[in-house]
Write a protein that holds these residues in place. Structure first.
Motif, PDB file in Angstrom:
ATOM      1  N   LYS A 121     -14.246  51.253  69.760  1.00  0.00           N
ATOM      2  CA  LYS A 121     -14.435  50.836  68.283  1.00  0.00           C
ATOM      3  C   LYS A 121     -14.117  49.711  67.619  1.00  0.00           C
ATOM      4  N   ALA A 122     -13.564  48.720  68.515  1.00  0.00           N
ATOM      5  CA  ALA A 122     -13.030  47.676  67.774  1.00  0.00           C
ATOM      6  C   ALA A 122     -14.194  46.764  66.981  1.00  0.00           C
ATOM      7  N   ALA A 123     -15.529  46.904  67.995  1.00  0.00           N
ATOM      8  CA  ALA A 123     -16.377  46.214  67.242  1.00  0.00           C
ATOM      9  C   ALA A 123     -16.997  46.492  65.864  1.00  0.00           C
ATOM     10  N   LYS A 124     -16.512  47.754  65.290  1.00  0.00           N
ATOM     11  CA  LYS A 124     -16.655  48.066  63.762  1.00  0.00           C
ATOM     12  C   LYS A 124     -15.826  47.063  63.005  1.00  0.00           C
ATOM     13  N   PHE A 125     -15.181  46.360  63.307  1.00  0.00           N
ATOM     14  CA  PHE A 125     -14.046  45.475  62.342  1.00  0.00           C
ATOM     15  C   PHE A 125     -14.643  44.274  62.197  1.00  0.00           C
ATOM     16  N   LYS A 126     -15.648  43.971  62.632  1.00  0.00           N
ATOM     17  CA  LYS A 126     -16.170  42.507  62.418  1.00  0.00           C
ATOM     18  C   LYS A 126     -17.757  42.567  61.916  1.00  0.00           C
ATOM     19  N   LEU A 127     -17.950  41.711  60.773  1.00  0.00           N
ATOM     20  CA  LEU A 127     -19.397  41.816  60.388  1.00  0.00           C
ATOM     21  C   LEU A 127     -20.042  40.826  61.331  1.00  0.00           C
ATOM     22  N   PHE A 128     -21.157  41.199  61.908  1.00  0.00           N
ATOM     23  CA  PHE A 128     -21.895  40.230  63.235  1.00  0.00           C
ATOM     24  C   PHE A 128     -20.833  39.774  64.219  1.00  0.00           C
TER      25      PHE A 128
ATOM     26  N   LEU B 104     -18.307  38.380  63.785  1.00  0.00           N
ATOM     27  CA  LEU B 104     -17.901  36.984  63.092  1.00  0.00           C
ATOM     28  C   LEU B 104     -16.682  37.340  62.136  1.00  0.00           C
ATOM     29  N   VAL B 105     -16.809  37.820  61.226  1.00  0.00           N
ATOM     30  CA  VAL B 105     -16.212  38.198  60.130  1.00  0.00           C
ATOM     31  C   VAL B 105     -15.417  39.440  59.992  1.00  0.00           C
ATOM     32  N   PRO B 106     -14.097  39.362  60.125  1.00  0.00           N
ATOM     33  CA  PRO B 106     -13.343  40.631  60.179  1.00  0.00           C
ATOM     34  C   PRO B 106     -13.772  41.382  58.679  1.00  0.00           C
ATOM     35  N   LEU B 107     -14.102  42.664  58.812  1.00  0.00           N
ATOM     36  CA  LEU B 107     -14.555  43.366  57.388  1.00  0.00           C
ATOM     37  C   LEU B 107     -13.388  43.673  56.622  1.00  0.00           C
ATOM     38  N   ASP B 108     -12.293  43.513  56.953  1.00  0.00           N
ATOM     39  CA  ASP B 108     -11.194  43.719  55.864  1.00  0.00           C
ATOM     40  C   ASP B 108     -10.861  42.390  55.330  1.00  0.00           C
ATOM     41  N   TRP B 109     -11.475  41.284  55.695  1.00  0.00           N
ATOM     42  CA  TRP B 109     -11.130  40.070  55.313  1.00  0.00           C
ATOM     43  C   TRP B 109     -11.411  39.754  53.820  1.00  0.00           C
ATOM     44  N   ARG B 110     -10.343  39.140  52.808  1.00  0.00           N
ATOM     45  CA  ARG B 110     -10.728  38.917  51.627  1.00  0.00           C
ATOM     46  C   ARG B 110      -9.952  37.592  51.185  1.00  0.00           C
ATOM     47  N   PHE B 111     -10.711  37.088  50.122  1.00  0.00           N
ATOM     48  CA  PHE B 111     -10.182  35.938  49.456  1.00  0.00           C
ATOM     49  C   PHE B 111     -10.121  36.071  47.965  1.00  0.00           C
ATOM     50  N   GLU B 112      -8.827  36.105  47.624  1.00  0.00           N
ATOM     51  CA  GLU B 112      -8.711  36.126  45.989  1.00  0.00           C
ATOM     52  C   GLU B 112      -8.982  34.938  45.206  1.00  0.00           C
ATOM     53  N   LEU B 113     -10.183  35.315  44.677  1.00  0.00           N
ATOM     54  CA  LEU B 113     -10.342  34.244  43.610  1.00  0.00           C
ATOM     55  C   LEU B 113      -9.519  34.143  42.125  1.00  0.00           C
TER      56      LEU B 113
ATOM     57  N   ARG C 228     -15.527  38.711  49.862  1.00  0.00           N
ATOM     58  CA  ARG C 228     -15.225  39.650  51.007  1.00  0.00           C
ATOM     59  C   ARG C 228     -16.551  39.833  51.481  1.00  0.00           C
ATOM     60  N   PRO C 229     -16.427  39.987  52.908  1.00  0.00           N
ATOM     61  CA  PRO C 229     -17.703  40.186  53.600  1.00  0.00           C
ATOM     62  C   PRO C 229     -18.841  41.195  52.908  1.00  0.00           C
ATOM     63  N   PHE C 230     -20.200  41.028  53.097  1.00  0.00           N
ATOM     64  CA  PHE C 230     -21.097  41.947  52.758  1.00  0.00           C
ATOM     65  C   PHE C 230     -20.752  43.197  53.292  1.00  0.00           C
ATOM     66  N   GLY C 231     -20.979  44.273  52.330  1.00  0.00           N
ATOM     67  CA  GLY C 231     -20.950  45.484  52.917  1.00  0.00           C
ATOM     68  C   GLY C 231     -19.536  46.382  53.295  1.00  0.00           C
TER      69      GLY C 231
ATOM     70  N   LEU D 256     -31.273  42.802  59.715  1.00  0.00           N
ATOM     71  CA  LEU D 256     -29.965  42.414  60.397  1.00  0.00           C
ATOM     72  C   LEU D 256     -28.908  42.914  60.049  1.00  0.00           C
ATOM     73  N   PHE D 257     -28.583  43.103  58.486  1.00  0.00           N
ATOM     74  CA  PHE D 257     -27.385  43.652  58.201  1.00  0.00           C
ATOM     75  C   PHE D 257     -27.477  45.126  58.329  1.00  0.00           C
ATOM     76  N   ALA D 258     -28.416  45.904  58.348  1.00  0.00           N
ATOM     77  CA  ALA D 258     -28.859  47.168  58.425  1.00  0.00           C
ATOM     78  C   ALA D 258     -28.635  47.356  60.086  1.00  0.00           C
ATOM     79  N   LEU D 259     -28.978  46.809  61.036  1.00  0.00           N
ATOM     80  CA  LEU D 259     -28.511  46.958  62.320  1.00  0.00           C
ATOM     81  C   LEU D 259     -27.133  46.759  62.648  1.00  0.00           C
ATOM     82  N   ASP D 260     -26.662  45.833  62.108  1.00  0.00           N
ATOM     83  CA  ASP D 260     -25.067  45.594  62.510  1.00  0.00           C
ATOM     84  C   ASP D 260     -24.141  46.633  61.842  1.00  0.00           C
ATOM     85  N   LEU D 261     -24.520  46.913  60.290  1.00  0.00           N
ATOM     86  CA  LEU D 261     -23.564  47.758  59.690  1.00  0.00           C
ATOM     87  C   LEU D 261     -24.018  49.425  60.114  1.00  0.00           C
ATOM     88  N   GLY D 262     -25.467  49.631  60.288  1.00  0.00           N
ATOM     89  CA  GLY D 262     -25.748  50.880  60.992  1.00  0.00           C
ATOM     90  C   GLY D 262     -24.860  51.221  62.268  1.00  0.00           C
TER      91      GLY D 262
END
Lengths: 281, 630
Positions: B152-159, B161-170, B411-414, B586-592
């Protein structure tokens, strides 16, 4: 108390909105704007105290002082075949001197086609004026729906009339109706009374030369890949039934057409314009 | 003798080669022909509405108008002609570009003028097979990758590449933080927006039944606002529009007693609580769907736009003095539903920074309010908020938090599509059928809108604008069937297949249906972005006119009142629309697939259950591709 106030505010709001909608409905019905107005190009015909003697040329001077109008042309819609090319624009100018009215047409044409031969056709141009006040006739086929007066200048006829040079060949083609010459033996061909054919039409297939020719004069010169043609007619109409009437400070419609002989234009195959409004000052 | 035979053989081979190559060239290129079409234009369709030619054909079109002044502008070729009764138009061109090209009316002929469209097909149409191949290739790659990834590790990165819990404070930048904490923000943008909407409402009243494309209200709302909303605001910032929306301003003023400063925390008025069972997106699903019944009026008639906006404003005030806080925005505003759902995909979000700080802060001023600001008007719990659905970006939590513990994050989309359930989720019934149906009905509404307004079918346009009562009722019935029966039914079928193939007994069909419906969030955004391109590119130039003459009084404020209608990039529009569809896929496939991993208990179940959903995504994307370029 608060509940009553809230209800009153709601009622006031609903009433105000309803009143506003009612006003808007009433107001809107007064100005139903459903479509853009048809905006036509207007060609002003100013007064210039000059006279042009066409036997001496088309005189450059008065035309230089008049602002030109670029009139877009499109294909003449017809049963196949269509014209091979469209002449995209024609430059038009006009003026009057109180006695005569003059029109100037100029368009780009790479070749000067004045000679008729088998499969060789003359350059030409024309101006159409609808007659009468009934439904606006279409420019299509130069007189499709209503009555129209058409002035057609032909380069071959110009050569014949002004330069006194008849066709060099005994037979030439083709005699397609309309706008072509009557099919006659060259020996019985009459000498033209003008470089311009003065025609009338009442609907499609009725283009007919007027009995009296020569009222409308015209002359053309080809220079630097361009034709420059001038039409001249007395402002006063001789026969209001078939002659265009020009009234001062009144708008009337006109349309323009150009034939490119080298590209096979003849008869109905030509480039035509939409209506242009004339305003005689 | 042998030489002679060889020579003969040579000639024969040459003849065969020449013959075959001639034949091949004829087959591959087709024989260019002269094609003549007589197209009759009548409000608001062409007959024939679809014409088909081959590449190289010389196309001659005779345009005949049967009622008013009509034009015919051909996308991609830039050819234009005009006609009115008695005056025909004509165009002639060589069909040297292949694909599907819209031809559209170029002269305002009435209210549905922008929707008067026909299609020219120039064969071979390479874009559709190219797009279809792309869809199949992406699907195959997605399947291959989903079976390759371990655990299940695959679910943590968008495509990947980018960890889904990554965030940058503006808001780490002082300027942004100070702006967000200032009480004049977002009040100033709201006031500016209020000014614009006042002009819109005035233009709506004055414009009456006039053609919408020359009306400030119609153009700003349905051309500029809608396009900005779908192509920028929602996917990038989420509920950015809610931040600057002027509609709740009056109601909120009455509730608080102050416009800018901090007044009453408890709303003035009856201050009632909205029923718990309706604290979800269902009212918004229904209200937005009902509002689309009138799309054939308010997108083209200024007065109808005024009535719609006026109704929303009145409703916003009434709800504000009867119910507490932003009840109207949460449960009644027609556009709030899809903005809330699609905001979960957006690139930005307001979140707490450090959970421990919030845990120690027992007073929860972000929810209750203090002297610096109001308790969350959207009745969210900012200290534990993990989804954007009900965050209206009002920024009150920045003002009320005494520890500066709220942040605005990139943060990453989705990211929110995978948010864990919280105890308060039951209060709002989050991640439920309401959100699933919001996404599905948005797809259905897109279908109805696209076919009726950007398609070539005149009878559908007549149905949408209610030329006959029967036709209009049939249009509404079609809308109901597509939005609530056919599209959800199709997903239900594939969700059922997914559950069957996964062989699980622990996950309910409803959970599969709801969870996998979130894969349609990027799809919905993409198709609406494609639809928006079809609005703005052909009609955007009208904006220049209405900016100079907002009330149609003959003004020329900025010298652009006479700017002619100029379609922009309409030749490449199908390519841009296909691109948006592909991005959505592409997003639907990855997020789906990640949603599948989240839904099922084991990786094997997720993989097996993913296959029917993948097939479903391929089918719907082929259909969207057909709509945009096929």
């Amino acid at each position: 108390m608060k509940k009553t106030l809230v209800i009153l505010i709601i009622i006031a709001l609903l009433l105000s909105f309803t009143a506003l909608v009612y006003y808007a409905f009433r107001h809107a019905r007064g100005i139903p704007v459903t479509a853009e107005k048809i905006e036509r190009l207007t060609l002003e015909v100013p007064f210039i105290d000059r006279e042009i003697d066409l036997s001496e040329g088309i005189s450059k001077e008065p035309w230089d002082s008049i602002a030109p109008k670029e009139v877009k042309l499109m294909y003449q819609v017809m049963v196949l075949p269509w014209p091979k090319v469209v002449v995209p624009t024609v430059t038009v100018k006009a003026f009057h001197n109180g006695k005569d009215i003059y029109f100037y047409m100029s368009w780009k044409d790479d070749t000067e086609d004045r000679d008729l031969d088998v499969n060789k056709f003359s350059d030409a141009c024309a101006i159409m004026f609808p007659l009468g006040k009934e439904v606006q006739p279409s420019t299509i086929m130069m007189g499709f729906i209503g009555r129209a007066n058409i002035w057609q200048w032909k380069a071959s006829q110009d050569k014949e009339y002004w330069l006194k040079e008849g066709p060099k060949v005994k037979a030439y083609a083709d005699f397609h109706y309309p706008f072509e010459e009557t099919e006659l033996f060259p020996v019985s061909k009459t000498v033209p009374k003008s470089a311009v054919n003065d025609l009338v039409a009442i609907r499609v297939g009725t283009v007919t030369p007027k009995e009296v020719q020569g009222q409308v004069e015209g002359r053309g010169f080809w220079r630097d890949d361009h034709w420059h043609v001038v039409f001249k007619r007395a402002i006063e109409a001789i026969d209001p039934e078939v002659d265009t009437i020009f009234e001062f400070r009144k708008k009337r419609l006109s349309a323009f057409a150009v034939w490119n002989g080298a590209k096979g234009d003849r008869g109905g195959r030509k480039s035509i314009s939409d209506w242009v409004e004339l305003e005689v000052e | 003798m042998i030489e002679h035979r060889l020579h003969r053989l040579k000639i024969q081979i040459t003849q065969i080669v020449v013959f075959v190559s001639c034949l091949l060239s004829l087959v591959s290129l087709g024989v260019a022909e002269d094609r003549f079409f007589e197209i009759r234009a009548k409000k608001f369709s062409y007959t024939p509405n679809i014409i088909k030619v081959n590449k190289g054909d010389v196309v001659k079109i005779r345009l005949i108008s049967e009622d008013v002044y009509h034009g015919l502008f051909l996308d991609g070729y830039g050819i234009n002609t005009l006609a009115y009764p008695g005056q025909e138009g004509a165009v002639k061109f060589v069909a040297d570009k292949t694909g599907r090209f819209s031809f559209r009316c170029s002269h305002t002929c009435g209210e549905f003028h922008p929707y008067m469209i026909g299609y020219l097909y120039v064969s071979p149409n390479r874009l559709f097979p190219l797009g279809a191949s792309g869809i199949l290739v992406f699907a195959a790659l997605s399947l291959a990758l989903s079976f390759r990834k371990s655990g299940k590790a695959a679910k943590f990165k968008l495509f990947g590449l980018v960890p889904l819990d990554w965030r940058f404070e503006l808001t780490r930048f002082k300027v942004v933080r100070n702006l967000f904490k200032n009480r004049w923000f977002p009040f100033i943008p709201i006031v500016i927006n209020l000014f614009v909407f006042t002009i819109i409402l005035l233009a709506g009243i004055l414009g009456g039944w006039g053609a919408g494309n020359y009306n400030f209200g119609v153009m700003i709302v349905w051309i500029l606002w809608w396009v900005l909303l779908m192509m920028f605001m929602v996917p990038v910032v989420g509920r950015l529009w809610c931040m600057v929306c002027p509609f709740p301003l009056i109601g909120e003023w009455m509730q608080r007693g102050k416009l800018i400063g901090v007044g009453r925390q408890k709303s003035w008025g009856l201050n009632k609580k909205w029923p718990n069972k309706w604290k979800n997106l269902w009212p918004l699903v229904i209200l937005f769907w009902i509002s689309t019944w009138f799309s054939g009026f308010f997108t083209v008639r200024p007065l109808a736009t005024f009535m719609l906006l006026g109704t929303i404003i009145v409703l916003a005030i009434v709800i504000s003095i009867v119910y507490e806080k932003r009840t109207f925005c949460i449960t009644m505003c027609p556009v709030s539903g899809f903005m809330g759902l699609y905001s979960n995909f957006s690139l930005c979000a307001v979140r707490r920074k450090d959970p421990e700080v919030c845990q120690k802060h027992t007073l929860k001023t972000c929810f209750l309010g203090n002297e610096k600001g109001y308790g969350c008007p959207w009745m969210e719990l900012p200290y534990e908020m993990n989804r954007n659905t009900y965050c209206g970006l009002c920024l009150e939590c920045f003002k009320t938090c005494p520890y500066d513990n709220m942040g605005f994050f990139l943060r990453p989309f989705g990211q929110d599509l995978f948010a864990e359930r919280r105890r308060t989720d039951d209060l709002y019934r989050r991640r439920g059928l309401d959100e699933a149906f919001k996404g599905l009905t948005m797809m259905g509404i897109f279908l109805s809108f696209f076919i009726a307004f950007q398609g070539p079918f005149g009878h559908l346009k007549d149905m949408a604008r209610a030329t006959t009562l029967g036709g209009y009722l049939a249009y509404l019935a079609e809308s109901f069937l597509v939005d609530f029966i056919f599209i959800p039914g199709l997903l239900l079928l594939f969700a059922f297949l997914s559950k069957r193939m996964s062989r699980t007994k622990e996950v309910s069909l409803k959970t599969v249906f709801v969870n996998l419906s979130y894969a349609l969030v990027p799809v919905g955004l993409a198709i609406w972005a494609g639809f928006s391109l079809g609005i703005i590119l052909p009609n955007g130039s009208y904006l220049l006119h209405i900016l100079s003459d907002p009330f149609a009084l003959g003004w020329n404020l900025f010298g652009t009142a006479n700017f002619p209608w100029t379609p922009v990039f309409t030749g490449i529009m199908p390519y841009l629309q296909v691109l948006t569809v592909m991005i959505g896929l592409l997003f639907a496939l990855d997020l789906g697939y990640k949603l599948s991993l989240q839904t099922y208990k084991t990786v094997e179940e997720s993989r097996r259950g993913w296959i029917p959903i993948l097939v479903y995504l391929v089918i719907i994307h082929l259909f969207f591709l057909k709509l945009f370029c096929g």
